[in-house]
Design an enzyme around this catalytic site. Sequence first.
Site, PDB file in Angstrom:
ATOM      1  N   CYS A 185      12.118  32.670   9.961  1.00 30.78           N
ATOM      2  CA  CYS A 185      11.569  33.220  11.205  1.00 30.78           C
ATOM      3  C   CYS A 185      11.828  34.719  11.348  1.00 30.78           C
ATOM      4  O   CYS A 185      10.980  35.460  11.841  1.00 30.78           O
ATOM      5  CB  CYS A 185      12.095  32.461  12.415  1.00 30.78           C
ATOM      6  SG  CYS A 185      13.894  32.440  12.573  1.00 30.78           S
TER       7      CYS A 185
ATOM      8  N   ASP B  24       5.897  34.205  18.868  1.00 28.95           N
ATOM      9  CA  ASP B  24       6.848  33.260  18.294  1.00 28.95           C
ATOM     10  C   ASP B  24       6.393  32.832  16.906  1.00 28.95           C
ATOM     11  O   ASP B  24       5.298  32.290  16.749  1.00 28.95           O
ATOM     12  CB  ASP B  24       6.958  32.039  19.207  1.00 28.95           C
ATOM     13  CG  ASP B  24       8.138  31.148  18.868  1.00 28.95           C
ATOM     14  OD1 ASP B  24       8.667  31.260  17.749  1.00 28.95           O
ATOM     15  OD2 ASP B  24       8.537  30.350  19.729  1.00 28.95           O
TER      16      ASP B  24
ATOM     17  N   HIS C 159       7.693  30.428  15.184  1.00 30.75           N
ATOM     18  CA  HIS C 159       8.114  29.043  14.938  1.00 30.75           C
ATOM     19  C   HIS C 159       6.969  28.053  15.109  1.00 30.75           C
ATOM     20  O   HIS C 159       7.002  27.143  15.946  1.00 30.75           O
ATOM     21  CB  HIS C 159       9.270  28.668  15.862  1.00 30.75           C
ATOM     22  CG  HIS C 159      10.505  29.462  15.630  1.00 30.75           C
ATOM     23  ND1 HIS C 159      10.710  30.688  16.220  1.00 30.75           N
ATOM     24  CD2 HIS C 159      11.584  29.232  14.844  1.00 30.75           C
ATOM     25  CE1 HIS C 159      11.878  31.172  15.828  1.00 30.75           C
ATOM     26  NE2 HIS C 159      12.429  30.311  14.984  1.00 30.75           N
TER      27      HIS C 159
END
Length: 497
Positions: free
Chosen positions: A138, A380, A382
């Site tokens: 990430c 994000d 993720h």
Amino acid sequence: MNSVSPSAVQYVGGVMQDELVESRRPQPPEQQGSFGLRLPQTSDAGREAAGEPDEMDKLKAKLMSAWNNVKYGWTVKSKTSFNKISPVIVLGHSYVLNSEDEVERFRLAFVSRIWLTYRREFPQLEGSTWTTDCGWGCMLRSGQMLLAQGLLVHLMPRDWAWPDAQQLTDVDFEVFRPRSPARAGGVPIPSFGSTRAPNTPEKSHSQAPKTSLKKRPECVKDRQAEPVHSKLLTWFGDQPPAPFGVHQLVELGKGSGKKAGDWYGPSIVAHILRKAMAKTSVIQNLAVYVAQDCTVYKEDVARLCDASLSQSPADRSSPGWKSVIILVPVRLGGEVLNPLYIECVKNILKLDCCIGIIGGKPKHSLYFVGFQDEQLLYLDPHYCQPVVDVSQLNFSLESFHCSSPKKMPFNRMDPSCTIGFYAKSKKDFESLCSAVSMALSSSKEKYPIFTFVEGQSQDYGLEGHSSNHSSPPAHILPPGKLGLSNNRRSSDEFVFL
């Protein structure tokens, strides 16, 4: 709360001291991953040195990949709430969402940012069994997004917007007026990956409609820049040749003692991006500078960007000044964010020269692009998506853009982060130094997040800072701050002041 001066963060060979200390701590029998998952660890020292995983490692990696692909391969749709009164700041631009036109301007600005997420089924990373970065990459993805934003402002027309953003018609946010009867005070704002709470009111009548928004007239320059947009994305493709792809970044990370499957900190990623830019030939007139010891040394930037200073007299016929991306790794507190720095972070995100911040929540990297009130706005990484073959003509761009802006409170921000800036010319760099210094002075904390100083790092005893050392170099603060950290123990991760 303990207050920590960002200038007191230690660097060893271009790596933050707290990250090195963390890496030296004893590990359990199976190395703990950044999300509490078990990562494979080779037991045979000879095989590990040769980079050849055994059958057990291969099985563990496959099980980990399968688990992470399921965990991050889906998301619960939830809307993020924005109010109509407070401005929303996105990388130096302000939007007050009190009209359909302003809502559309904000949506286009957000959707046009490059969104880089976990991918699966890409070619195997060299020396490992990984065919996905899901569950561990990430921070690399956040670093890619920061670099991609720098490339956008470097290569694209000013205020460029993705012309095909209209195809992402599902506007995943709602706009409401604070203190309205439909939303009582204290109602929680839906967050990424969470379902709407049972007591959360339905969207108010003032919500921005999904399909009735007025379409922004397509700009001719935006459409003409589309080939550059597509080309830029190929540089971040998940194939070994891509100069800023995961394969290249993981390979460059080996110099910092990292390998595929490890967790990467924001300062290590900053140096990996610097190495990636220095190594590639796809962009000749752009450099990446990483600040040392929370200090930007102006002469070092000049030597990096000014060809007349870095070349021999016979080679000085090339263009004078390179554009530069400046990355500043900092730590904004001890275990948690020092609230005295929040106003300063806001003022930095208001600057045109800011290209964002990579950091996130503890062990959960995010790419911050703006804020509204006391909430940070982020992209994000993720979310696990299938790999896109960027070598194909007219490959789909949709999975590289996000239509779901998300927010989180400032007080949940991890204090360890890297701030990015961009300057196109020497004049822009001088303006950047002035504007950022003014933003830094807004902090109520005694010690600024970082500083600009004249001269070069060698003047302060930091020669060789980019190489690996067997022992930490002396900690050097900018002039006027010397002697503040002389009494620290060598085991301290950072200095409390």
